[in-house]
Design a protein around this motif. Structure first.
Motif, short mmCIF file in Angstrom:
data_model
loop_
_atom_site.label_atom_id
_atom_site.label_comp_id
_atom_site.label_asym_id
_atom_site.label_seq_id
_atom_site.Cartn_x
_atom_site.Cartn_y
_atom_site.Cartn_z
N GLY A 1 0.73 -1.20 -0.03
CA GLY A 1 0.18 -0.08 0.06
C GLY A 1 0.80 1.27 -0.09
O GLY A 1 2.09 1.22 -0.28
N CYS A 2 0.39 2.53 0.46
CA CYS A 2 1.01 3.69 0.48
C CYS A 2 1.85 3.71 1.80
O CYS A 2 1.69 2.77 2.73
CB CYS A 2 -0.03 4.94 0.57
N LEU A 3 2.88 4.45 1.52
CA LEU A 3 3.81 4.66 2.76
C LEU A 3 3.17 5.89 3.73
O LEU A 3 2.67 6.73 3.12
CB LEU A 3 5.28 5.01 2.03
N ALA A 4 3.64 5.65 4.91
CA ALA A 4 3.17 6.59 5.74
C ALA A 4 4.22 6.74 7.00
O ALA A 4 4.94 5.80 7.50
CB ALA A 4 1.75 6.09 6.35
N PHE A 5 4.31 7.89 7.44
CA PHE A 5 5.09 8.12 8.41
C PHE A 5 4.32 8.48 9.94
O PHE A 5 3.52 9.23 10.02
CB PHE A 5 6.22 9.51 8.46
N LEU A 6 4.72 7.34 10.88
CA LEU A 6 3.91 7.58 12.04
C LEU A 6 4.93 7.51 13.05
O LEU A 6 5.71 6.53 13.32
CB LEU A 6 3.09 6.28 12.47
N ASP A 7 4.99 8.56 14.14
CA ASP A 7 6.21 8.96 14.84
C ASP A 7 6.59 7.69 15.71
O ASP A 7 7.59 7.28 16.00
CB ASP A 7 5.99 10.26 15.60
N LYS A 8 5.34 7.20 16.34
CA LYS A 8 5.65 5.87 17.20
C LYS A 8 6.41 4.79 16.49
O LYS A 8 6.90 3.98 17.37
CB LYS A 8 4.30 5.76 17.93
N THR A 9 6.36 4.60 15.29
CA THR A 9 6.92 3.29 14.74
C THR A 9 8.06 3.74 13.75
O THR A 9 8.95 2.57 13.69
CB THR A 9 5.78 2.57 13.81
N CYS A 10 8.09 4.95 13.24
CA CYS A 10 9.01 5.22 12.46
C CYS A 10 10.32 6.06 13.34
O CYS A 10 11.57 5.99 12.89
CB CYS A 10 8.76 6.42 11.33
N ILE A 11 10.06 6.39 14.51
CA ILE A 11 10.99 6.98 15.39
C ILE A 11 11.50 6.11 16.56
O ILE A 11 10.52 5.51 17.29
CB ILE A 11 10.87 8.43 15.93
N HIS A 12 12.86 5.57 16.75
CA HIS A 12 12.90 4.66 17.62
C HIS A 12 12.67 5.18 19.17
O HIS A 12 12.78 6.27 19.62
CB HIS A 12 14.56 4.53 17.89
N GLN A 13 11.75 4.17 19.84
CA GLN A 13 11.37 4.55 21.21
C GLN A 13 11.90 4.04 22.44
O GLN A 13 11.56 4.14 23.66
CB GLN A 13 9.81 4.08 21.19
N VAL A 14 13.24 3.37 22.07
CA VAL A 14 13.90 2.76 23.26
C VAL A 14 15.50 3.23 23.28
O VAL A 14 15.53 3.74 24.20
CB VAL A 14 14.02 1.14 22.91
N LYS B 1 17.71 6.19 23.25
CA LYS B 1 17.42 7.54 23.09
C LYS B 1 18.21 8.40 22.07
O LYS B 1 18.00 9.29 21.65
CB LYS B 1 17.76 7.99 24.64
N ALA B 2 19.65 7.58 21.80
CA ALA B 2 20.35 8.26 20.81
C ALA B 2 19.92 8.48 19.57
O ALA B 2 20.04 9.55 18.83
CB ALA B 2 21.68 7.67 21.05
N GLU C 1 9.10 17.52 29.04
CA GLU C 1 9.50 19.04 29.02
C GLU C 1 11.06 19.15 28.65
O GLU C 1 11.48 20.11 28.05
CB GLU C 1 9.43 19.88 30.44
N ASP C 2 11.72 17.99 28.61
CA ASP C 2 13.00 17.69 28.25
C ASP C 2 12.95 18.22 26.67
O ASP C 2 13.96 18.46 26.30
CB ASP C 2 13.64 16.50 28.67
N ASP C 3 11.97 17.75 26.25
CA ASP C 3 11.75 17.98 24.61
C ASP C 3 11.81 19.25 24.22
O ASP C 3 11.91 19.65 23.05
CB ASP C 3 10.69 16.97 24.17
N ARG C 4 11.24 19.88 25.18
CA ARG C 4 10.86 21.52 24.55
C ARG C 4 12.15 21.98 23.91
O ARG C 4 11.99 22.89 23.02
CB ARG C 4 10.33 22.35 25.89
N ARG C 5 13.53 22.01 24.83
CA ARG C 5 14.54 22.69 24.07
C ARG C 5 14.80 22.05 22.60
O ARG C 5 15.40 22.62 21.92
CB ARG C 5 15.59 22.33 25.05
N LEU C 6 14.60 20.86 22.67
CA LEU C 6 14.87 20.18 21.22
C LEU C 6 13.76 20.60 20.16
O LEU C 6 14.34 20.96 19.16
CB LEU C 6 14.62 18.68 21.45
N VAL C 7 12.79 20.90 20.50
CA VAL C 7 11.57 21.25 19.48
C VAL C 7 12.22 22.63 19.32
O VAL C 7 12.06 23.30 17.97
CB VAL C 7 10.34 21.18 20.13
N ARG D 1 16.75 10.58 19.26
CA ARG D 1 17.25 12.12 19.16
C ARG D 1 17.44 12.27 17.49
O ARG D 1 17.03 13.53 17.17
CB ARG D 1 18.14 12.48 19.93
N LEU D 2 18.25 11.54 16.80
CA LEU D 2 18.59 11.58 15.63
C LEU D 2 17.40 11.63 14.62
O LEU D 2 17.35 12.45 13.86
CB LEU D 2 19.61 10.51 14.96
N GLY D 3 16.32 10.96 15.05
CA GLY D 3 15.33 10.61 14.16
C GLY D 3 14.44 12.11 14.35
O GLY D 3 13.87 12.69 13.47
#
Length: 275
Positions: free
Chosen positions: A88-101, A103-104, A233-239, A107-109
């Motif tokens: 099917g079509c490709l989709a980006f979903l953050d929970k599956t496309c960005i590593h959740q375990v 942390k390095a 809140e630690d993500d705020r600086r990254l965003v 962060r790159l994702g």
């Protein structure tokens, strides 16, 4: 490819229904229409049961199976395609496309989120009232609109697909009751009246969506980055760092601009671009 933008706080089931309706409605409608055509053709050739109304004749088989087939295709079309090896079509979903375990890697994702947005042909927003209150989702939305035209943005209110599916079930139940009435079951008229009661659900659902729409301009007019919520809140600086890079790369601020200047320019962009 599609970029799916959503809030993690929204129940998974509602998001699944929204995506199923968005991606599978056309195959479901075609499957239901195929069943209708086949049953009508077979009924005209074979002595299958029919019901006769005042002005037309209808096949009982089509009345019974059309909507269940529609819902089955709606929910499981992609699973069947996957089992058959159909991509099917490709989709980006953050929970599956960005590593959740790791942390390095995670962060790159996250740092490359802008590249994912740029490479997507469309964005699907699973919208709730909290969408414009979260830092991550507003960042994704504003970044996408900075690099893509507005017609590539598709908003799916998560409440409405559920109401729509409930409506289909109510319509199906009413159709079955009509069959009972046509075949002489006198109690069916009482069941029909009872089956109309769930339709009251449509009114508060649509009112809620109207209120959500009404609040959008107010939220945008008062938009500030510091006023947005962030799950961690630690993500705020990254965003904030991603926003600064976006504004400089897009030429919306000078390359020497401070973080405060870049964030202020971003706030103005959101207030002026999103409406």
């Amino acid at each position: 490819s599609y970029f799916i933008s959503h809030n993690w706080s929204v129940p998974r089931f509602l998001k699944f229904l929204s995506l199923a309706v968005y991606f599978n409605s056309v195959p479901a409608a075609l499957g239901s229409a195929a069943v209708l055509i086949i049953t009508l053709s077979v009924t005209s050739l074979l002595p299958l049961p029919v019901i006769v109304f005042d002005s037309h004749t209808q096949a009982i088989v089509s009345r019974i199976f059309c909507i269940p087939i529609f819902l089955c295709v709606l929910f499981w079309y992609r699973d069947v395609c996957h089992a058959l090896g159909i991509q099917g079509c490709l989709a980006f979903l953050d929970k599956t496309c960005i590593h959740q375990v790791d942390k390095a890697i995670q962060r790159l994702g996250i740092e490359k989120l802008g590249a994912y947005l740029y490479g997507s042909k469309a964005m699907i927003i699973l919208y709730t009232d909290s969408y414009l209150q979260k830092l991550w989702t507003v960042y994704e939305l504003a970044t996408f609109l900075a690099v893509k035209p507005l017609n590539k943005l598709h908003v799916v209110p998560v409440l409405l697909p559920m109401v729509w599916i409930i409506g289909l079930l109510i319509m199906y139940a009413s159709g079955l009751v009509a069959l009972l009435i046509a075949t002489g079951y006198k109690f069916a008229s009482g069941v029909l009246i009872g089956g109309l009661v769930p339709s009251i659900l449509f009114v508060p659902a649509l009112r809620r969506w109207a209120h959500d729409l009404e609040r959008i301009p107010q939220r945008l007019a008062n938009f500030t980055c510091d006023g947005l919520l962030c799950m961690y809140e630690d993500d705020r600086r990254l965003v904030y760092g991603n926003i600064v890079e976006l504004m400089k790369a897009a030429g919306l601020v000078e390359t020497t601009a401070s973080e405060a200047q870049a964030l202020h320019a971003f706030e103005l962009m959101v207030q002026n671009l999103l409406p």
